[in-house]
Motif scaffolding. Structure first.
Motif, short mmCIF file in Angstrom:
data_model
loop_
_atom_site.label_atom_id
_atom_site.label_comp_id
_atom_site.label_asym_id
_atom_site.label_seq_id
_atom_site.Cartn_x
_atom_site.Cartn_y
_atom_site.Cartn_z
N MET A 1 38.00 36.72 40.79
CA MET A 1 37.38 36.48 42.10
C MET A 1 38.02 37.39 43.15
N LEU A 2 37.18 37.94 44.03
CA LEU A 2 37.68 38.82 45.08
C LEU A 2 38.46 38.06 46.13
N ASP A 3 39.47 38.74 46.67
CA ASP A 3 40.15 38.19 47.83
C ASP A 3 39.17 38.14 49.01
N PRO A 4 39.34 37.18 49.92
CA PRO A 4 38.53 37.19 51.14
C PRO A 4 38.77 38.49 51.91
N PHE A 5 37.75 38.94 52.63
CA PHE A 5 37.90 40.17 53.41
C PHE A 5 38.72 39.86 54.65
N ALA A 6 39.89 40.46 54.74
CA ALA A 6 40.84 40.15 55.81
C ALA A 6 40.34 40.65 57.16
N SER A 7 40.82 40.03 58.20
CA SER A 7 40.54 40.50 59.56
C SER A 7 41.42 41.71 59.87
N SER A 8 40.81 42.74 60.42
CA SER A 8 41.58 43.93 60.82
C SER A 8 40.99 44.49 62.11
N GLU A 9 41.79 45.26 62.80
CA GLU A 9 41.31 45.91 64.02
C GLU A 9 40.40 47.07 63.63
N PHE A 188 37.31 59.07 33.93
CA PHE A 188 37.48 57.62 33.93
C PHE A 188 36.11 56.94 34.00
N PRO A 189 35.87 55.95 33.15
CA PRO A 189 34.53 55.35 33.10
C PRO A 189 34.11 54.65 34.38
N LEU A 190 35.05 54.24 35.21
CA LEU A 190 34.72 53.54 36.45
C LEU A 190 35.06 54.41 37.66
N SER A 191 34.79 55.71 37.54
CA SER A 191 35.00 56.63 38.67
C SER A 191 33.65 56.93 39.33
N GLY A 192 33.65 57.85 40.29
CA GLY A 192 32.41 58.22 40.98
C GLY A 192 32.24 57.43 42.26
N HIS A 193 31.00 57.07 42.56
CA HIS A 193 30.74 56.34 43.81
C HIS A 193 30.49 54.87 43.53
N PHE A 203 28.13 42.23 46.70
CA PHE A 203 29.29 42.87 46.08
C PHE A 203 30.14 41.85 45.32
N GLU A 204 30.29 40.67 45.87
CA GLU A 204 31.04 39.61 45.18
C GLU A 204 30.39 39.26 43.85
N ARG A 205 29.06 39.18 43.84
CA ARG A 205 28.36 38.86 42.58
C ARG A 205 28.56 39.98 41.56
N TYR A 206 28.50 41.22 42.03
CA TYR A 206 28.73 42.36 41.14
C TYR A 206 30.15 42.32 40.56
N ARG A 209 30.48 39.73 37.89
CA ARG A 209 29.87 40.16 36.62
C ARG A 209 30.78 41.11 35.88
N MET A 210 31.40 42.03 36.60
CA MET A 210 32.26 43.04 35.98
C MET A 210 33.53 42.41 35.42
N THR A 211 34.12 41.50 36.16
CA THR A 211 35.32 40.83 35.63
C THR A 211 34.95 39.95 34.45
N GLY A 212 33.75 39.40 34.46
CA GLY A 212 33.30 38.58 33.34
C GLY A 212 33.17 39.36 32.05
N THR A 213 32.89 40.64 32.15
CA THR A 213 32.79 41.48 30.95
C THR A 213 34.16 41.83 30.37
N GLY A 214 35.22 41.64 31.17
CA GLY A 214 36.56 42.04 30.74
C GLY A 214 36.88 43.50 31.00
N LEU A 215 35.93 44.25 31.60
CA LEU A 215 36.14 45.67 31.86
C LEU A 215 37.10 45.92 33.01
N VAL A 216 37.15 44.98 33.95
CA VAL A 216 38.03 45.15 35.11
C VAL A 216 38.78 43.85 35.36
N LYS A 217 39.96 44.01 35.94
CA LYS A 217 40.76 42.85 36.33
C LYS A 217 40.88 42.74 37.85
#
Length: 375
Positions: A1-9, A188-193, A203-206, A209-217
């Protein structure tokens, strides 16, 4: 699960520079990061000096900076601190996107858990990843705006590559590229844009899905050219070589910052997934030819040299320089682009004069210390 998007200036910046540690005999990478990190503990400074990938690399990071002057000042202190420690240990430090002499197969992990994991996963690809880049974080007002900014800035990736290009030489040879460093990222397979998504919910749903595949942590497993950093509340531009001077790195950061403000406030771009149809070609042209490369405007289909496109962009963003205190940095950009004094061009001119990459490396170490670049 992604971290919440922090507040920044919004539009604050942070700059990270991966730098080379070389021996003073033949200027190949040397294993001194751990000793240097122990030595710099004696000094006080803003930001951080951290390990990075192998024992021949170190990362300098500023704190959160309001603009050009603060970023430049913090980078200068970080540089001077590292140089002082390197002098004590009799090793050299320099910028540049690649070491001229290192053989990829000689590189070993720095022993950290993540480095060991990546070495095991990617093998020789990861060994070839001993390259040196500048990353610029830009504060975003909220998560959705961060993704809009990410995709908007993608049109300017050729600018950022060409401005920072400083990696023409690899394993003792001229690659004919201004920026050869990014050739080591492409496999690298997860390079590019990043995938085209403009809301954080998508983006959270994406990501799930990617962490569910085990491809990314984590997000760090995406080697995208620009990626969100929710823990900091920023987007991170990652395509630049490490410049030969910290002052030039600060100027490039000011350019990224000012373009970002222009994009979010003036909203001059209508985003479309079709923008990425010309992305890889534009990126290649910047790597291959630098400022002399051509880039295609994704919206109009018109072509221009990257040099002319940067100069036109400087005119377009001029009204955003004053609120950010970016004018001096942008003036440095304009002078350098107009005079064609990119780092890659300087390295080649020096090699043509001395016929020795070792002399080029020696002078690069001197330039890193703050000495003026010889004409």
């Amino acid at each position: 699960m992604l971290d919440p998007f922090a507040s920044s200036e919004p539009f604050t910046i942070g700059v990270e520079l991966e730098v080379q540690i070389v021996n003073r005999h033949d200027y190949t990478l040397t294993k001194a990061a751990t000793e240097l990190l122990n030595e710099v503990k004696k000094y006080d400074f803003a930001g951080s000096i951290k390990p990075e990938t192998t024992e021949g690399m170190i990362e300098l990071s500023t704190g959160i900076c309001s603009g050009f002057e603060q970023a430049r000042a913090e980078l200068q202190v970080l540089r001077d601190t590292l140089v002082r420690a390197a002098d004590f240990l009799n090793v050299g430090v320099c910028g540049g996107g690649t070491n001229f002499f290192q053989n990829w197969y000689e590189q070993r992990s720095d022993g950290r858990e993540r480095s060991e994991y990546l070495m095991k996963l990617y093998g020789a690809i990861y060994q070839q990843f001993t390259i040196f880049g500048q990353h610029v974080h830009v504060g975003a007002p909220d998560a959705d705006s961060a993704l809009v900014l990410l995709h908007s800035l993608s049109r300017y990736v050729p600018h950022f590559i060409a401005l920072a290009a400083s990696s023409p030489y690899v394993q003792g040879s001229d690659t004919q590229f201004q920026c050869a460093r990014l050739n080591s990222v492409a496999p690298f397979p997860l390079s590019g844009h990043a995938p085209f998504m403009t809301t954080w919910a998508e983006f959270e749903r994406y990501f799930d899905r990617m962490t569910g595949t085990g491809l990314v942590k984590s997000l760090k497993d995406f080697y995208w050219d620009i990626r969100p950093s929710p823990g900091f509340g920023t987007i991170e531009v990652r395509v630049m070589d490490t410049p030969l001077r910290v002052e030039w790195a600060a100027a490039i950061a000011a350019y990224v910052q000012t373009v970002a403000r222009y994009l979010l406030i003036d909203q001059p771009i209508r985003l479309s997934e079709s923008d990425y149809e010309v992305y890889r070609t534009n990126r290649f042209m910047a790597c291959r030819y630098g400022l002399d490369g051509t880039c295609v405007n994704a919206e109009t289909g018109r072509s221009a040299t990257i040099r002319d496109d940067i100069l036109a962009t400087l005119d377009a963003i001029a009204g955003h320089a004053a609120p950010l205190g970016a004018q001096e940095g942008l003036d440095i950009i304009r002078r350098t682009v107009s005079a064609d004094m990119s780092d890659a061009t300087w390295l080649r001119r020096l090699h043509a004069e001395h016929k020795s990459l070792h002399e080029v490396a020696r002078q690069s170490c001197e330039v890193w210390r703050g000495l003026r670049m010889p004409n």
